[in-house]
Design a protein around this motif. Sequence first.
Motif, PDB file in Angstrom:
ATOM      1  N   PHE A 189       0.844  -1.190   0.000  1.00  0.00           N
ATOM      2  CA  PHE A 189       0.000   0.000   0.000  1.00  0.00           C
ATOM      3  C   PHE A 189       0.877   1.236   0.000  1.00  0.00           C
ATOM      4  O   PHE A 189       2.002   1.207   0.490  1.00  0.00           O
ATOM      5  N   GLU A 190       0.342   2.315  -0.513  1.00  0.00           N
ATOM      6  CA  GLU A 190       1.072   3.568  -0.374  1.00  0.00           C
ATOM      7  C   GLU A 190       0.945   4.027   1.074  1.00  0.00           C
ATOM      8  O   GLU A 190      -0.164   4.164   1.581  1.00  0.00           O
ATOM      9  N   GLN A 195       3.377   6.565   8.555  1.00  0.00           N
ATOM     10  CA  GLN A 195       3.728   5.159   8.369  1.00  0.00           C
ATOM     11  C   GLN A 195       5.085   5.036   7.681  1.00  0.00           C
ATOM     12  O   GLN A 195       5.909   4.192   8.031  1.00  0.00           O
ATOM     13  N   VAL A 219      -1.630   2.276  17.811  1.00  0.00           N
ATOM     14  CA  VAL A 219      -2.997   1.915  18.181  1.00  0.00           C
ATOM     15  C   VAL A 219      -3.557   0.889  17.198  1.00  0.00           C
ATOM     16  O   VAL A 219      -3.049   0.747  16.075  1.00  0.00           O
ATOM     17  N   GLY A 221      -5.372  -0.726  14.310  1.00  0.00           N
ATOM     18  CA  GLY A 221      -5.799  -0.156  13.039  1.00  0.00           C
ATOM     19  C   GLY A 221      -4.871   0.914  12.493  1.00  0.00           C
ATOM     20  O   GLY A 221      -5.180   1.576  11.505  1.00  0.00           O
ATOM     21  N   SER A 222      -3.691   1.072  13.109  1.00  0.00           N
ATOM     22  CA  SER A 222      -2.783   2.116  12.624  1.00  0.00           C
ATOM     23  C   SER A 222      -1.928   1.633  11.458  1.00  0.00           C
ATOM     24  O   SER A 222      -1.231   2.415  10.819  1.00  0.00           O
ATOM     25  N   GLY A 223      -1.972   0.342  11.178  1.00  0.00           N
ATOM     26  CA  GLY A 223      -1.212  -0.175  10.052  1.00  0.00           C
ATOM     27  C   GLY A 223       0.131  -0.763  10.431  1.00  0.00           C
ATOM     28  O   GLY A 223       1.060  -0.777   9.619  1.00  0.00           O
ATOM     29  N   LYS A 224       0.238  -1.290  11.630  1.00  0.00           N
ATOM     30  CA  LYS A 224       1.523  -1.848  12.070  1.00  0.00           C
ATOM     31  C   LYS A 224       2.008  -2.963  11.148  1.00  0.00           C
ATOM     32  O   LYS A 224       3.183  -3.039  10.816  1.00  0.00           O
ATOM     33  N   THR A 225       1.065  -3.818  10.715  1.00  0.00           N
ATOM     34  CA  THR A 225       1.466  -4.938   9.865  1.00  0.00           C
ATOM     35  C   THR A 225       2.050  -4.440   8.551  1.00  0.00           C
ATOM     36  O   THR A 225       3.112  -4.892   8.115  1.00  0.00           O
ATOM     37  N   GLU A 226       1.354  -3.482   7.921  1.00  0.00           N
ATOM     38  CA  GLU A 226       1.856  -2.924   6.667  1.00  0.00           C
ATOM     39  C   GLU A 226       3.251  -2.344   6.874  1.00  0.00           C
ATOM     40  O   GLU A 226       4.127  -2.481   6.022  1.00  0.00           O
ATOM     41  N   ARG A 258      -2.791 -11.529   3.840  1.00  0.00           N
ATOM     42  CA  ARG A 258      -2.159 -10.221   3.640  1.00  0.00           C
ATOM     43  C   ARG A 258      -0.714 -10.384   3.204  1.00  0.00           C
ATOM     44  O   ARG A 258      -0.220  -9.651   2.350  1.00  0.00           O
ATOM     45  N   TYR A 375      -5.206   4.320  10.643  1.00  0.00           N
ATOM     46  CA  TYR A 375      -4.968   4.628   9.242  1.00  0.00           C
ATOM     47  C   TYR A 375      -6.251   5.120   8.578  1.00  0.00           C
ATOM     48  O   TYR A 375      -7.337   4.637   8.879  1.00  0.00           O
ATOM     49  N   HIS A 544      -9.691  -8.021  11.530  1.00  0.00           N
ATOM     50  CA  HIS A 544     -10.126  -6.735  11.000  1.00  0.00           C
ATOM     51  C   HIS A 544     -11.459  -6.961  10.307  1.00  0.00           C
ATOM     52  O   HIS A 544     -11.523  -7.545   9.235  1.00  0.00           O
ATOM     53  N   ARG A 584     -13.322  -0.224  12.612  1.00  0.00           N
ATOM     54  CA  ARG A 584     -11.991  -0.134  12.021  1.00  0.00           C
ATOM     55  C   ARG A 584     -12.003   0.439  10.615  1.00  0.00           C
ATOM     56  O   ARG A 584     -10.960   0.655  10.026  1.00  0.00           O
TER      57      ARG A 584
HETATM   58  P1  ADP Z   1      -2.784  -2.800  13.055  1.00  0.00           P
HETATM   59  O1  ADP Z   1      -1.968  -4.046  12.879  1.00  0.00           O
HETATM   60  O2  ADP Z   1      -1.985  -1.644  13.538  1.00  0.00           O
HETATM   61  O3  ADP Z   1      -4.053  -2.993  13.845  1.00  0.00           O
HETATM   62  P2  ADP Z   1      -3.286  -3.125  10.294  1.00  0.00           P
HETATM   63  O4  ADP Z   1      -1.919  -3.251   9.745  1.00  0.00           O
HETATM   64  O5  ADP Z   1      -4.096  -4.352  10.495  1.00  0.00           O
HETATM   65  O6  ADP Z   1      -3.256  -2.318  11.637  1.00  0.00           O
HETATM   66  O7  ADP Z   1      -4.084  -2.105   9.374  1.00  0.00           O
HETATM   67  C1  ADP Z   1      -5.461  -1.837   9.548  1.00  0.00           C
HETATM   68  C2  ADP Z   1      -6.166  -1.802   8.211  1.00  0.00           C
HETATM   69  O8  ADP Z   1      -5.782  -0.651   7.474  1.00  0.00           O
HETATM   70  C3  ADP Z   1      -5.832  -2.998   7.345  1.00  0.00           C
HETATM   71  O9  ADP Z   1      -6.971  -3.413   6.637  1.00  0.00           O
HETATM   72  C4  ADP Z   1      -4.789  -2.467   6.393  1.00  0.00           C
HETATM   73  O10 ADP Z   1      -4.774  -3.185   5.189  1.00  0.00           O
HETATM   74  C5  ADP Z   1      -5.237  -1.020   6.216  1.00  0.00           C
HETATM   75  N1  ADP Z   1      -4.110  -0.141   5.924  1.00  0.00           N
HETATM   76  C6  ADP Z   1      -3.121   0.188   6.774  1.00  0.00           C
HETATM   77  N2  ADP Z   1      -2.244   1.011   6.180  1.00  0.00           N
HETATM   78  C7  ADP Z   1      -2.690   1.198   4.931  1.00  0.00           C
HETATM   79  C8  ADP Z   1      -2.223   1.982   3.806  1.00  0.00           C
HETATM   80  N3  ADP Z   1      -1.098   2.706   3.887  1.00  0.00           N
HETATM   81  N4  ADP Z   1      -2.960   1.937   2.674  1.00  0.00           N
HETATM   82  C9  ADP Z   1      -4.104   1.200   2.607  1.00  0.00           C
HETATM   83  N5  ADP Z   1      -4.573   0.461   3.620  1.00  0.00           N
HETATM   84  C10 ADP Z   1      -3.896   0.464   4.769  1.00  0.00           C
END
Ligand code: ADP
Length: 723
Positions: A189-190, A195, A219, A221-226, A258, A375, A544, A584
């Motif tokens: 993802f961009e 991030q 927190v 939903g902040s996108g930690k995995t990405e 993912r 995010y 999610h 979320r």
């Molecule tokens: P966390 O692990 O912090 O709870 P996630 O990595 O699961 O957060 O991200 C939450 C949701 O937001 C996921 O569905 C993820 O795909 C989406 N997301 C996070 N960052 C981005 C991004 N930069 N662009 C598009 N989708 C994103």
Amino acid sequence: MTRDRRVRVLLPMSIGGAYDYRVPDHMPVEAGQFVKIPLGPREVVGVVWKEADNSTIEASRLKDIADILPVAPLPKGSRTFVDWVANYTVQKPGRVLRMAMSVPDALYPKAPRTGYRRSGEEPAKLTPARRRVLEILEGDIARTLSEITDIAGVSSSVVKGLEKLSVLEAVALPAEEDIPVPDGSGTGFELSDLQRDAADRLCEPVLKPEFAVSLLDGVTGSGKTEVYFEAIAACLQAGRQALVLLPEIALSSQWLSRFERRFGVRPVEWHSDLTQGERRRNWRAVIEGRAEVVVGARSALFLPFPDPGLIVVDEEHEASFKQDEGVPYNARDMAVVRGHLGGCPVILASATPSLESLVNAQNGKYRHVKLPSRYGGASLPTVELVDLRVHRPGSQRWISEPLREAVEKTLEAGEQAMLFLNRRGYAPLTLCDACGHRLQCPHCSAWLVEHRLLRKLQCHHCGFSAGAPKACPDCGESDSFKACGPGVERLAEEAGQLFQGKNVALVASDTLTSPKAAADFVDAMSRREIDLLIGTQIVAKGYHFPHLTLVGVVDADLGLSGGDLRASERTYQLLSQVAGRAGRAEKPGKVLLQSHMPEHPVIDSLFRQDTEAFMESERQARESAFMPPFGRLASLILSSKDAESVLSCCRELARSAPHGDNFLIMGPAPAPLAMIRGRHRYRFLLKTAKDTNIQSIIRRWLKGQKIPSNTRLQVDIDPYNFL
Ligand code: ADP
Ligand code: ZN
Ligand code: ZN
């Protein structure tokens, strides 16, 4: 005269010591190699640990190494790690080594397989069966006989016939199956600026490469995995192996998809749901460096990585990273050690980091990488309290009126809701209405839990199960048993009556028993075939669900009682995780906490969503009590089926307990669970200052102690479980 070469070989056994062996002339033995050695009347496999030049054993009494196994040596990093863990946990190195070589089969190469490939012109007589065989072998590929007969739907005689005509030829296939290679060159993802910045900070030590621990504190939903996927991509591009530890890995189908979307293939998995064949293949792929990304449960940390370039521990605060049986260790802490020994960076990720990690971030040992907002502008859910003293749900009911209304509204709006109760089964306690007799496990000091779906009463500690007795064993009254308190099954029953016509789904560890069941559940949620989800902690984590907008915590106070050091911290973390499931995506989420003590600091902080203030008060409390991470703990648990043995053992240990002014020994006292599986349990708790070598005190204490064979002594350094 030169002496024969000697090496020390470590055996993967509990009693497991290391023994010296002679290296036969010309045998090219090296450290780390897996070797066969004679041990008494048997031949066993061990690992060459080091040279034993100073061995004083008489040459005539030394036996020869019998053979070197045809597998890559156990990497140096793994060997140092085994020694380190054994020393830290006060366990025999052989026991730890056994965790690193958990797949004995993998030490031997697979028998070579034969395949068939086209080698000549089409035969004069081209039957339909023959044609199908030739079609699936088009393009110079070779397949095994069984693949050909399966795919083409022909009998083996067709293949043999073609071989006789020299249309096909038999060839040797590589014994090991290929492991798909993840592609780290693509982009995901961009990322938002925040991030991106976090990702860059995580990538920096990967690129260098150097050991560094980053606490990715963001927190839900902040996108930690990405963000940590970026670090994995960097690691792949550097050509090194990455390891991701997840709790409950088998259930993380969402995580695996993912990963596949980002890197093109599935990672190599490591957990208890693999077949023996998969374990063998994956272990071998790791030691040969062919497994580039491994995702696994805590035991994956002991896989023999020759070149680890990154270790990620996701949900690092999870208590399930702590193993209590066998060699007790905390995989999160040992991941940091493994990274340190391997010169490789470590990422600890969590929405609610453990106090241990936060303190390390605060004092500069770890880099603190924060993602403070969700995010895509999704807001954090609002939290409301329901005071159960005011809103009493009524007898044998657990859903208060405000919670009922909120669920109803949510479902009417076509959104999904979840009710959380961390209690499996129908009711935690069953008692006789006539005399008050409580049904207890015959082997443990624990109540039996009714599981109505299974029509059984179960012990959650030993697995004992039994049908409900017809009559009370105490007073003889028949049909007198009454369920006390709620479990998720009972809650689902109540919800079914309150929300008729809605799809209520129950999810607990005993309903999600396989990765397939977990994946089906995720699908059903995404397709909105479920309106109201009722679940235990198994649904609290990582998932999610974009249409889930309401979370009701049925008993927020559960878990706050009991003398556990981390009871408050754990409750806070668990309930924040649960709350984090709500809202979320675009739609805002709402969380209702039902509590009998809304003024309790944990409930109050949850209400105000002030994690920082909560962790700060927790830090102060632990610091003033010299509790971890400001002091150190170790427990010694003695257990035996024989009550007298365990007591006399305790007396002996108490009498010989060391004295000193930098530590304190408490106990022996009966463990809170005084009996498990018919074993009587007592414990000592040892508490020291942070910088005291707690292991050396224990070694000194246990030196020369005779523990009778019917009694077990388990040493647990940094215990998490105080039961
Ligand atoms: P966390 O692990 O912090 O709870 P996630 O990595 O699961 O957060 O991200 C939450 C949701 O937001 C996921 O569905 C993820 O795909 C989406 N997301 C996070 N960052 C981005 C991004 N930069 N662009 C598009 N989708 C994103
Ligand atoms: Zn009775
Ligand atoms: Zn039991």
